[in-house]
Design an enzyme around this catalytic site. Structure first.
Site, PDB file in Angstrom:
ATOM      1  N   CYS A  92      -9.165 -10.553  29.632  1.00  0.00           N
ATOM      2  CA  CYS A  92      -9.367 -10.716  31.067  1.00  0.00           C
ATOM      3  C   CYS A  92     -10.864 -10.804  31.349  1.00  0.00           C
ATOM      4  O   CYS A  92     -11.670 -10.103  30.729  1.00  0.00           O
ATOM      5  CB  CYS A  92      -8.754  -9.531  31.814  1.00  0.00           C
ATOM      6  SG  CYS A  92      -9.147  -9.501  33.581  1.00  0.00           S
ATOM      7  N   HIS A 141     -12.608  -9.612  33.512  1.00  0.00           N
ATOM      8  CA  HIS A 141     -13.225  -8.391  34.038  1.00  0.00           C
ATOM      9  C   HIS A 141     -13.019  -7.203  33.113  1.00  0.00           C
ATOM     10  O   HIS A 141     -13.109  -6.049  33.533  1.00  0.00           O
ATOM     11  CB  HIS A 141     -12.687  -8.103  35.443  1.00  0.00           C
ATOM     12  CG  HIS A 141     -13.145  -9.111  36.450  1.00  0.00           C
ATOM     13  ND1 HIS A 141     -14.400  -9.079  37.018  1.00  0.00           N
ATOM     14  CD2 HIS A 141     -12.545 -10.221  36.933  1.00  0.00           C
ATOM     15  CE1 HIS A 141     -14.541 -10.105  37.838  1.00  0.00           C
ATOM     16  NE2 HIS A 141     -13.432 -10.811  37.800  1.00  0.00           N
ATOM     17  N   PRO A 188     -10.008  -9.010  42.956  1.00  0.00           N
ATOM     18  CA  PRO A 188      -9.618  -7.632  43.277  1.00  0.00           C
ATOM     19  C   PRO A 188     -10.148  -6.625  42.263  1.00  0.00           C
ATOM     20  O   PRO A 188     -10.036  -5.418  42.483  1.00  0.00           O
ATOM     21  CB  PRO A 188      -8.082  -7.685  43.239  1.00  0.00           C
ATOM     22  CG  PRO A 188      -7.728  -9.109  43.413  1.00  0.00           C
ATOM     23  CD  PRO A 188      -8.831  -9.874  42.734  1.00  0.00           C
ATOM     24  N   SER A 189     -10.712  -7.122  41.146  1.00  0.00           N
ATOM     25  CA  SER A 189     -11.344  -6.209  40.198  1.00  0.00           C
ATOM     26  C   SER A 189     -12.676  -5.680  40.722  1.00  0.00           C
ATOM     27  O   SER A 189     -13.211  -4.706  40.190  1.00  0.00           O
ATOM     28  CB  SER A 189     -11.569  -6.915  38.854  1.00  0.00           C
ATOM     29  OG  SER A 189     -10.350  -7.224  38.226  1.00  0.00           O
TER      30      SER A 189
END
Length: 531
Positions: free
Chosen positions: A221, A223, A382-383
């Site tokens: 991912c 993030h 949203p991270s």
């Protein structure tokens, strides 16, 4: 072809069958055609590629014309999003969908919830694209079906003005079918694997593919830690594979979004091939963390680079990965982006660790020195803790300006105690204008939120469960859901209609006439929501 032309053409065709087709109503056929204007996913891909190209040109002329999307993990979510957009804004212009590999992994894999590491079935990606467009096309059919019923009612009442107004609305109807920017991760294998998947995604309707420069079998991912990039030539082979897929399928203006994870990726699995000093491979290798060695001190198994007459040993980790020098992330991002645009990419994606306009703009300014119309797709992730990030940005700006910030604890700015404060309000205003401001300053053409509907589904379900299973019982559902649906005009309060019941009734009448057994009679409980 217009609605009226469909009717005329079909009437002529029916007449040519010497009475055998007289039970077929030409206008019913026209209605079914208009309700299903896209016959294949390729029709959708070609239609939406042209829309994205037009939108990109509009952004080049004025950055206020940026575009937006939300990530959707199910066709129903995408459908409700586009119905909502048409209801509130009257137009779908510059509003897209995003298909997130993260959400497919977490929500749509047959293995169950998975991390965002390309472990989910690659076939689930084109399957979701097809599902999204199935639901969007059904939204068209449902809305147009309602318009056709209004036309019939106007005719029955003799209201020719209303009939003509409605017929004109059908002729100028704007579809719910909008572009999808679809995540192909790192290609799910080598360039051939990338091509095969890209072709399936395009055939399902994708007009824009987003591909990242991580190693396929080490993909993480964006993030999370542990990201591993590949040399440019390896990545470009996959970019070309996507372009070949577009060209083979006749989507000649298909969009390729190249994503660089170099800002947060400190590792590479490969030493790039370099044929001469300063070439692309040499530039990639120049960022490696190396130590100069004497030939006599070389160890068994060492990889050694020759640069400017010096022998250098790249630092190799126990994982067999090579490490980049600390602090080189931005330079590698800029090189990645320029190289991608010079070799077939249309849009860029720079994955950052925080939403900071000047950080993004600093890299874009350097890219635009070489390619003036470079444009970004940006993950409003949203991270990121948006509240904390922007409150800290305001805190730091005030401190730099010499303002008194003694009333605020920078480390605890997420606290509810700072809601409604001057600092909290300024941070919220910066969040509100972030997309418009960064579109103007940092070259961001498209703003998306990757995982929003994952979070909204969790939040709304939590609220319902808390009320329904608590002392509110059925009132928890009625007050928290149904009453709001009715009063806010949420289309799916009539869930039978949303699932296609009325469309089915229309078809029954087309097929069987007065003998049709329809569901939408006086005893249908959905009539309770007519008001």
């Amino acid at each position: 072809m217009t609605y009226q032309n469909h009717i005329t053409q079909t009437a002529q065709l029916i007449k040519s069958q010497n009475g055998a087709w007289d039970g077929i109503d030409a206008e019913a056929v026209a209605r079914m055609r208009v309700q299903n204007r896209f016959q294949t996913g390729l029709d959708i891909a070609r239609y939406n590629a042209a829309i994205m190209r037009k939108d990109m040109a509009a952004y080049d002329a004025d950055p206020a014309n940026y575009t937006q999307s939300l990530g959707c993990w199910h066709g129903f979510i995408a459908q409700q999003k586009m119905i909502s957009i048409k209801k509130h804004f009257g137009s779908t212009e510059r509003r897209y969908l995003y298909l997130s590999g993260w959400m497919i992994a977490a929500l749509r894999s047959e293995f169950g919830p998975l991390p965002d590491q390309s472990m989910h079935e690659k076939t689930s990606v084109p399957a979701l694209i097809e599902e999204l467009y199935t639901f969007l096309r059904q939204a068209d059919a449902r809305e147009l079906g309602g318009m056709f019923r209004e036309i019939d009612a106007a005719r029955d009442s003799g209201d020719e003005v209303a009939e003509q107004r409605l017929l004109q609305a059908v002729e100028n109807y704007q579809t719910h079918v909008v572009p999808i920017i679809a995540d192909i991760d790192a290609g799910f294998g080598n360039a051939e694997a990338t091509y095969l998947l890209a072709r399936k995604m395009i055939e399902a309707g994708a007009c824009a593919l987003q591909i990242e420069n991580q190693v396929s079998d080490e993909k993480q991912c964006g993030h999370q830690d542990g990201k591993v990039t590949v040399p440019h030539e390896d990545f470009l082979a996959k970019v070309r594979a996507c372009r070949y897929a577009f060209l083979e399928l006749g989507v000649e203006d298909g969009i390729i979004v190249t994503r660089t994870d170099s800002l947060g990726a400190g590792l590479t699995k490969q030493i790039a091939v370099s044929k001469e000093p300063g070439d692309l491979g040499d530039q990639y290798n120049s960022f490696l963390d190396c130590e100069e060695i004497d030939p006599s001190t070389a160890r068994n198994g060492d990889v050694i680079l020759n640069r400017d007459g010096k022998l250098l040993r790249p630092k190799r980790l126990p994982s067999n990965l090579f490490q980049f020098r600390a602090g080189t992330g931005e330079d590698r991002c800029v090189l990645d982006c320029i190289n991608s645009l010079q070799h077939g990419a249309d849009l860029l994606w720079i994955e950052t660790e925080k939403p900071h306009i000047e950080q993004i703009a600093g890299m874009v300014d350097r890219i635009r020195e070489v390619i003036p119309n470079a444009k970004l797709v940006y993950n409003n992730s949203p991270s990121f803790n948006w509240t904390l990030n922007f409150r800290q940005q305001v805190f730091d700006a005030w401190a730099a300006e010499g303002k008194d910030v003694s009333a605020y604890d920078r480390a605890k700015l997420m606290s509810v105690d700072y809601d409604g404060t001057t600092l909290g309000d300024e941070a919220d205003e910066r969040i509100r204008t972030f997309q418009a401001d960064s579109a103007k300053r940092a070259g961001i053409f498209h703003h998306l939120i990757t995982l929003p509907t994952y979070h909204t589904a969790a939040l709304s379900t939590d609220n319902l469960a808390k009320e329904y299973f608590g002392d509110q019982g059925m009132l928890g559902y009625v007050r928290g859901v149904q009453r709001k649906e009715i009063r806010e005009g949420i289309a799916c309060v009539k869930h039978q209609n949303m699932s296609g019941s009325d469309i089915g009734d229309d078809h029954k009448e087309y097929f069987a006439g007065e003998a049709a057994l329809k569901a939408g009679g006086a005893h249908n409980t959905m009539n309770q929501f007519a008001a």
